[in-house]
Design a protein around this motif. Sequence first.
Motif, PDB file in Angstrom:
ATOM      1  N   LEU A  90      48.645  86.978 127.998  1.00 50.54           N
ATOM      2  CA  LEU A  90      47.805  86.679 128.823  1.00 50.54           C
ATOM      3  C   LEU A  90      48.401  86.865 130.053  1.00 50.54           C
ATOM      4  O   LEU A  90      49.391  86.335 130.412  1.00 50.54           O
ATOM      5  CB  LEU A  90      47.363  85.176 128.531  1.00 50.54           C
ATOM      6  N   ALA A  91      47.578  87.783 130.974  1.00 49.58           N
ATOM      7  CA  ALA A  91      48.305  87.826 132.478  1.00 49.58           C
ATOM      8  C   ALA A  91      47.169  87.172 133.363  1.00 49.58           C
ATOM      9  O   ALA A  91      46.256  87.276 133.383  1.00 49.58           O
ATOM     10  CB  ALA A  91      48.177  89.433 132.474  1.00 49.58           C
ATOM     11  N   LEU A  92      47.924  86.222 134.239  1.00 49.65           N
ATOM     12  CA  LEU A  92      47.205  85.675 135.053  1.00 49.65           C
ATOM     13  C   LEU A  92      47.111  86.366 136.566  1.00 49.65           C
ATOM     14  O   LEU A  92      48.192  86.372 137.252  1.00 49.65           O
ATOM     15  CB  LEU A  92      47.733  84.268 135.186  1.00 49.65           C
ATOM     16  N   ASN A  93      46.156  86.823 136.677  1.00 50.94           N
ATOM     17  CA  ASN A  93      46.167  87.821 137.889  1.00 50.94           C
ATOM     18  C   ASN A  93      45.510  87.111 139.256  1.00 50.94           C
ATOM     19  O   ASN A  93      44.342  86.598 139.170  1.00 50.94           O
ATOM     20  CB  ASN A  93      45.208  88.928 137.745  1.00 50.94           C
TER      21      ASN A  93
ATOM     22  N   LYS B 119      56.857  79.191 125.432  1.00 51.28           N
ATOM     23  CA  LYS B 119      56.117  80.226 125.481  1.00 51.28           C
ATOM     24  C   LYS B 119      57.020  81.266 126.365  1.00 51.28           C
ATOM     25  O   LYS B 119      58.056  80.915 127.111  1.00 51.28           O
ATOM     26  CB  LYS B 119      54.863  80.176 126.604  1.00 51.28           C
ATOM     27  N   VAL B 120      56.875  82.591 126.024  1.00 51.17           N
ATOM     28  CA  VAL B 120      57.585  83.380 126.779  1.00 51.17           C
ATOM     29  C   VAL B 120      56.944  84.041 128.109  1.00 51.17           C
ATOM     30  O   VAL B 120      55.758  83.926 128.257  1.00 51.17           O
ATOM     31  CB  VAL B 120      57.800  84.787 125.993  1.00 51.17           C
ATOM     32  N   GLY B 121      57.594  83.748 129.358  1.00 53.26           N
ATOM     33  CA  GLY B 121      57.145  84.035 130.492  1.00 53.26           C
ATOM     34  C   GLY B 121      57.628  85.433 131.230  1.00 53.26           C
ATOM     35  O   GLY B 121      58.875  85.318 131.030  1.00 53.26           O
TER      36      GLY B 121
ATOM     37  N   PRO C  69      39.741  75.182 129.686  1.00 53.31           N
ATOM     38  CA  PRO C  69      39.355  76.210 128.746  1.00 53.31           C
ATOM     39  C   PRO C  69      40.617  77.326 128.932  1.00 53.31           C
ATOM     40  O   PRO C  69      41.111  77.876 127.847  1.00 53.31           O
ATOM     41  CB  PRO C  69      38.111  76.714 128.921  1.00 53.31           C
ATOM     42  N   LEU C  70      41.125  77.506 130.108  1.00 56.78           N
ATOM     43  CA  LEU C  70      42.106  78.585 130.566  1.00 56.78           C
ATOM     44  C   LEU C  70      43.253  78.146 130.064  1.00 56.78           C
ATOM     45  O   LEU C  70      44.038  78.711 129.254  1.00 56.78           O
ATOM     46  CB  LEU C  70      42.013  78.811 131.880  1.00 56.78           C
ATOM     47  N   ILE C  71      43.555  76.899 130.069  1.00 59.43           N
ATOM     48  CA  ILE C  71      45.071  76.126 129.726  1.00 59.43           C
ATOM     49  C   ILE C  71      44.989  76.217 128.280  1.00 59.43           C
ATOM     50  O   ILE C  71      46.144  76.593 127.664  1.00 59.43           O
ATOM     51  CB  ILE C  71      45.209  74.912 130.277  1.00 59.43           C
ATOM     52  N   ASP C  72      43.849  75.912 127.699  1.00 53.91           N
ATOM     53  CA  ASP C  72      43.890  76.082 125.856  1.00 53.91           C
ATOM     54  C   ASP C  72      44.248  77.433 125.646  1.00 53.91           C
ATOM     55  O   ASP C  72      44.982  77.924 124.663  1.00 53.91           O
ATOM     56  CB  ASP C  72      42.734  75.643 125.440  1.00 53.91           C
ATOM     57  N   ARG C  73      43.784  78.495 126.296  1.00 52.65           N
ATOM     58  CA  ARG C  73      44.130  79.989 125.936  1.00 52.65           C
ATOM     59  C   ARG C  73      45.546  80.405 126.230  1.00 52.65           C
ATOM     60  O   ARG C  73      45.904  81.099 125.657  1.00 52.65           O
ATOM     61  CB  ARG C  73      43.162  80.782 126.654  1.00 52.65           C
ATOM     62  N   MET C  74      45.851  79.765 127.464  1.00 51.43           N
ATOM     63  CA  MET C  74      47.495  79.831 127.860  1.00 51.43           C
ATOM     64  C   MET C  74      48.400  79.284 126.684  1.00 51.43           C
ATOM     65  O   MET C  74      49.115  79.981 126.120  1.00 51.43           O
ATOM     66  CB  MET C  74      47.593  79.414 128.988  1.00 51.43           C
ATOM     67  N   ALA C  75      47.861  78.329 126.185  1.00 53.69           N
ATOM     68  CA  ALA C  75      48.694  77.422 125.075  1.00 53.69           C
ATOM     69  C   ALA C  75      48.444  78.273 123.689  1.00 53.69           C
ATOM     70  O   ALA C  75      49.537  78.304 122.790  1.00 53.69           O
ATOM     71  CB  ALA C  75      48.163  76.288 124.852  1.00 53.69           C
ATOM     72  N   ALA C  76      47.517  79.150 123.543  1.00 47.85           N
ATOM     73  CA  ALA C  76      47.473  79.945 122.167  1.00 47.85           C
ATOM     74  C   ALA C  76      48.064  81.245 122.416  1.00 47.85           C
ATOM     75  O   ALA C  76      48.482  81.868 121.347  1.00 47.85           O
ATOM     76  CB  ALA C  76      45.820  80.091 122.101  1.00 47.85           C
ATOM     77  N   ALA C  77      48.299  81.657 123.553  1.00 45.33           N
ATOM     78  CA  ALA C  77      49.084  83.012 123.765  1.00 45.33           C
ATOM     79  C   ALA C  77      50.457  82.678 123.457  1.00 45.33           C
ATOM     80  O   ALA C  77      51.128  82.059 123.116  1.00 45.33           O
ATOM     81  CB  ALA C  77      49.034  83.233 125.404  1.00 45.33           C
ATOM     82  N   ASP C  78      50.986  84.093 123.011  1.00 43.92           N
ATOM     83  CA  ASP C  78      52.449  84.487 122.787  1.00 43.92           C
ATOM     84  C   ASP C  78      53.276  84.533 123.812  1.00 43.92           C
ATOM     85  O   ASP C  78      54.477  83.837 124.154  1.00 43.92           O
ATOM     86  CB  ASP C  78      52.680  85.515 121.773  1.00 43.92           C
ATOM     87  N   ALA C  79      52.723  84.961 125.154  1.00 43.07           N
ATOM     88  CA  ALA C  79      53.461  85.285 126.197  1.00 43.07           C
ATOM     89  C   ALA C  79      52.582  85.264 127.261  1.00 43.07           C
ATOM     90  O   ALA C  79      51.343  85.751 127.287  1.00 43.07           O
ATOM     91  CB  ALA C  79      54.239  86.540 126.377  1.00 43.07           C
ATOM     92  N   LEU C  80      52.915  84.901 128.636  1.00 45.36           N
ATOM     93  CA  LEU C  80      52.026  84.804 129.736  1.00 45.36           C
ATOM     94  C   LEU C  80      52.961  85.645 130.900  1.00 45.36           C
ATOM     95  O   LEU C  80      54.345  85.554 130.878  1.00 45.36           O
ATOM     96  CB  LEU C  80      52.057  83.249 130.196  1.00 45.36           C
ATOM     97  N   ILE C  81      51.977  86.272 131.605  1.00 49.09           N
ATOM     98  CA  ILE C  81      52.672  87.097 132.809  1.00 49.09           C
ATOM     99  C   ILE C  81      51.717  86.476 134.205  1.00 49.09           C
ATOM    100  O   ILE C  81      50.715  86.375 134.120  1.00 49.09           O
ATOM    101  CB  ILE C  81      52.380  88.387 132.750  1.00 49.09           C
ATOM    102  N   TYR C  82      52.729  86.039 135.111  1.00 50.01           N
ATOM    103  CA  TYR C  82      52.089  85.263 136.200  1.00 50.01           C
ATOM    104  C   TYR C  82      52.128  86.715 137.315  1.00 50.01           C
ATOM    105  O   TYR C  82      53.169  87.115 137.528  1.00 50.01           O
ATOM    106  CB  TYR C  82      52.858  84.320 136.846  1.00 50.01           C
ATOM    107  N   ALA C  83      50.810  87.240 137.712  1.00 55.66           N
ATOM    108  CA  ALA C  83      51.022  88.261 138.370  1.00 55.66           C
ATOM    109  C   ALA C  83      50.379  88.029 139.849  1.00 55.66           C
ATOM    110  O   ALA C  83      49.410  87.409 139.733  1.00 55.66           O
ATOM    111  CB  ALA C  83      50.452  89.477 137.708  1.00 55.66           C
TER     112      ALA C  83
END
Length: 235
Positions: A19-22, A130-132, A83-97
């Motif tokens: 999940l990428a947070l743009n 989570k992998v970040g 809802p977004l935090i729930d999706r972040m918690a469900a992802a394997d990895a997150l990219i802050y962009a």
Amino acid sequence: MTYTTQPGTGTGPGRLTFLALNGSERPDGNIVHALRRVEEILAGQQADLEIVRLWDLRLSPCGPCGDCNFRTRPCALDDGLRPLIDRMAAADALIYATSVHGFGSAPTMPTFIERSGTGHLRFDRVLTNKVGGVLVTGRRYSHVETHNHLLNNVLLNRMIVPGHGFPSVLFGNEKGEVLDDEEGMEMLRRMVIRMARLARVLREHRELTGADLLADEYAGERDRCPVALPAPRSA
């Protein structure tokens, strides 16, 4: 690549979810061009990418209530973050962009960090282990400072950041120009591959053992924190 603020669909069995947070407000800016390359890289790692454009959420800076440091429950403001935090918690990895604006992050990203962290994540660190990763684009200045700002917030949320060499900072002004930054794109490629491989190891361990490889003793900084918080000042 999915541009959405709704849960993604179509993730195949065994595939990783990124999940990428743009934080950029530009729908076709350099961040988007870089994330298209991320999608290509992840395809070779059996992983899917979903992008959330933070600009599309109903975010506003924290208000004047002043009780954030003394609350024991998440913020009740309905701004689409839960809802977004729930999706972040469900992802394997997150990219802050984010792109660089005024020698720092584009305005939406700090607002998101404040609202998500102070209002929600401090009560239950659902991003623990989570992998970040962090991605920054900009014309020429303040890339590393902006990268460090995001990195510190990733670490605050107890995420795991795999080292990959130099930071993933990309230089470019016109749309798509970051793709010509060969060294920056190579650092991005290394980051994404190492993130995917680490996320795969962590997921396989959970599937085999039913436990988190790096279990954390404390889930939040409020009612389960061993350090007593100061009482609020009287008016």
